[in-house]
Design a protein around this motif. Structure first.
Motif, PDB file in Angstrom:
ATOM      1  N   LEU A 229       0.804  -1.218   0.000  1.00 26.18           N
ATOM      2  CA  LEU A 229       0.000   0.000   0.000  1.00 26.18           C
ATOM      3  C   LEU A 229       0.841   1.275   0.000  1.00 26.18           C
ATOM      4  O   LEU A 229       0.288   2.371   0.059  1.00 26.18           O
ATOM      5  N   ALA A 230       2.138   1.147  -0.057  1.00 22.63           N
ATOM      6  CA  ALA A 230       3.019   2.321  -0.086  1.00 22.63           C
ATOM      7  C   ALA A 230       3.283   2.733  -1.530  1.00 22.63           C
ATOM      8  O   ALA A 230       3.613   1.890  -2.365  1.00 22.63           O
ATOM      9  N   PRO A 231       3.122   4.029  -1.870  1.00 26.34           N
ATOM     10  CA  PRO A 231       3.427   4.485  -3.239  1.00 26.34           C
ATOM     11  C   PRO A 231       4.878   4.212  -3.595  1.00 26.34           C
ATOM     12  O   PRO A 231       5.773   4.348  -2.757  1.00 26.34           O
ATOM     13  N   ALA A 232       5.105   3.834  -4.824  1.00 19.10           N
ATOM     14  CA  ALA A 232       6.443   3.434  -5.254  1.00 19.10           C
ATOM     15  C   ALA A 232       7.460   4.565  -5.106  1.00 19.10           C
ATOM     16  O   ALA A 232       8.636   4.318  -4.830  1.00 19.10           O
ATOM     17  N   ASP A 233       7.021   5.834  -5.278  1.00 23.63           N
ATOM     18  CA  ASP A 233       7.968   6.942  -5.211  1.00 23.63           C
ATOM     19  C   ASP A 233       8.185   7.437  -3.785  1.00 23.63           C
ATOM     20  O   ASP A 233       8.996   8.330  -3.552  1.00 23.63           O
ATOM     21  N   ARG A 234       7.461   6.871  -2.810  1.00 23.13           N
ATOM     22  CA  ARG A 234       7.640   7.268  -1.408  1.00 23.13           C
ATOM     23  C   ARG A 234       7.721   6.038  -0.505  1.00 23.13           C
ATOM     24  O   ARG A 234       7.281   6.052   0.632  1.00 23.13           O
ATOM     25  N   ILE A 235       8.303   4.986  -1.035  1.00 30.00           N
ATOM     26  CA  ILE A 235       8.322   3.727  -0.308  1.00 30.00           C
ATOM     27  C   ILE A 235       9.064   3.849   1.017  1.00 30.00           C
ATOM     28  O   ILE A 235       8.652   3.295   2.036  1.00 30.00           O
ATOM     29  N   GLY A 236      10.163   4.599   1.032  1.00 38.34           N
ATOM     30  CA  GLY A 236      10.936   4.751   2.259  1.00 38.34           C
ATOM     31  C   GLY A 236      10.163   5.493   3.334  1.00 38.34           C
ATOM     32  O   GLY A 236      10.153   5.101   4.505  1.00 38.34           O
ATOM     33  N   GLN A 237       9.505   6.584   2.927  1.00 41.64           N
ATOM     34  CA  GLN A 237       8.724   7.373   3.877  1.00 41.64           C
ATOM     35  C   GLN A 237       7.577   6.551   4.467  1.00 41.64           C
ATOM     36  O   GLN A 237       7.356   6.549   5.682  1.00 41.64           O
ATOM     37  N   TYR A 238       6.871   5.835   3.615  1.00 44.20           N
ATOM     38  CA  TYR A 238       5.729   5.049   4.079  1.00 44.20           C
ATOM     39  C   TYR A 238       6.179   3.865   4.944  1.00 44.20           C
ATOM     40  O   TYR A 238       5.588   3.585   5.979  1.00 44.20           O
ATOM     41  N   GLN A 239       7.218   3.176   4.489  1.00 43.16           N
ATOM     42  CA  GLN A 239       7.711   2.046   5.268  1.00 43.16           C
ATOM     43  C   GLN A 239       8.259   2.502   6.624  1.00 43.16           C
ATOM     44  O   GLN A 239       8.072   1.823   7.632  1.00 43.16           O
ATOM     45  N   GLY A 240       8.934   3.647   6.630  1.00 44.78           N
ATOM     46  CA  GLY A 240       9.440   4.168   7.892  1.00 44.78           C
ATOM     47  C   GLY A 240       8.324   4.506   8.862  1.00 44.78           C
ATOM     48  O   GLY A 240       8.408   4.205  10.057  1.00 44.78           O
ATOM     49  N   PHE A 241       7.252   5.113   8.346  1.00 48.46           N
ATOM     50  CA  PHE A 241       6.119   5.452   9.204  1.00 48.46           C
ATOM     51  C   PHE A 241       5.421   4.199   9.706  1.00 48.46           C
ATOM     52  O   PHE A 241       5.075   4.095  10.890  1.00 48.46           O
ATOM     53  N   TYR A 242       5.229   3.227   8.815  1.00 47.64           N
ATOM     54  CA  TYR A 242       4.557   1.987   9.203  1.00 47.64           C
ATOM     55  C   TYR A 242       5.380   1.230  10.245  1.00 47.64           C
ATOM     56  O   TYR A 242       4.847   0.706  11.224  1.00 47.64           O
TER      57      TYR A 242
END
Length: 254
Positions: free
Chosen positions: A189-202
């Motif tokens: 569910l994390a956008p491909a261009d913000r994978i790091g930001q989303y994964q870090g938050f999750y």
């Protein structure tokens, strides 16, 4: 290995044994110069297309999933709740704490990859998390029955150890399935261009659970006993069941 050595210190129960544990723990400072020799890595380029710097904070369904993931306090349960329960309320000897940690570690090392193979998309990941919540609820109910009977520990020690081992087996099965489903959900569910930001938050749910979990489990389990275990199991059950609707909301929003 550390858990096994800690079990020896718990079994000895002396000041010298505990000081030896601190000395061994301090030896891990030797890792610092090894890590310092790792090469520097250039930062990733900023995503193109503009947009808010912390877009994940505006993604409400994803934020809800991160919250539900944090509510699955598996690490706090194993590292804090169970040790306190065993020492304060259970009929089992203190070394059982280390035995359960060793059991958990060995099972995860041997079985985590196999357990993760079934979580291949959002649907299977949701089923894994929902199953994990139900099994964690069952594990909490089993742990509740390991409490010391009135009048002492003696005769109930062997039975309490058996009950704790059964609960720990249920817990580690739920842990592996939840990890597999959670990883799939957080990544898919994390956008491909913000994978790091989303994964870090999750992934921030893990340190949040470690920081605030003790405020929940300590008074709940040590103060309330069996009702506290059952209430905690209900939290796992609800969080696992709520993951499905939250994933559908997030997937629709995409």
């Amino acid at each position: 290995m550390g858990a096994a050595l800690g079990g020896l210190a718990l079994h000895a129960g002396t000041r010298s044994a505990y000081l030896a544990v601190f000395a061994l723990d301090a030896a891990f400072l030797g890792c610092a110069p090894v890590l310092g020799r790792l090469p520097a890595v250039a930062p990733a380029p900023a995503p193109s297309g503009g947009g808010p710097g912390l877009a994940v904070l505006r993604d409400r369904p994803y934020a809800l999933l991160a919250l539900l993931n944090a509510l699955m306090l598996r690490m706090t349960l194993l590292s804090l709740a169970l040790p306190l329960w065993i020492v304060e309320r259970a009929a089992a000897p203190g070394w059982t704490v280390s035995a359960l940690l060793v059991l958990n570690t060995v099972v995860v090392m041997l079985c985590q990859v196999r357990a993760a193979r079934s979580a291949t998309d959002l649907a299977t990941a949701v089923r894994a998390v929902r199953w994990s919540g139900a099994v964690m609820c069952a594990a909490c109910a089993v742990f509740a029955f390991s409490g010391a009977p009135e009048g002492g520990h003696g005769a109930g020690a062997g039975g309490a150890v058996a009950v704790l081992v059964l609960g720990a087996v249920l817990q580690v099965l739920a842990e592996m399935r939840h990890s597999a489903g959670s990883w799939q959900i957080g990544s898919a569910l994390a956008p491909a261009d913000r994978i790091g930001q989303y994964q870090g938050f999750y992934g921030s749910g893990v340190p949040v659970a470690r920081a605030f979990g003790p405020l929940l489990v300590t008074p709940l389990l040590i103060g309330r006993g069996v009702p506290g275990w059952l209430l905690l199991g209900g939290v796992f059950l609800v969080a696992g069941a709520a993951t499905g609707p939250a994933v559908r909301w997030a997937d629709t929003a995409r």
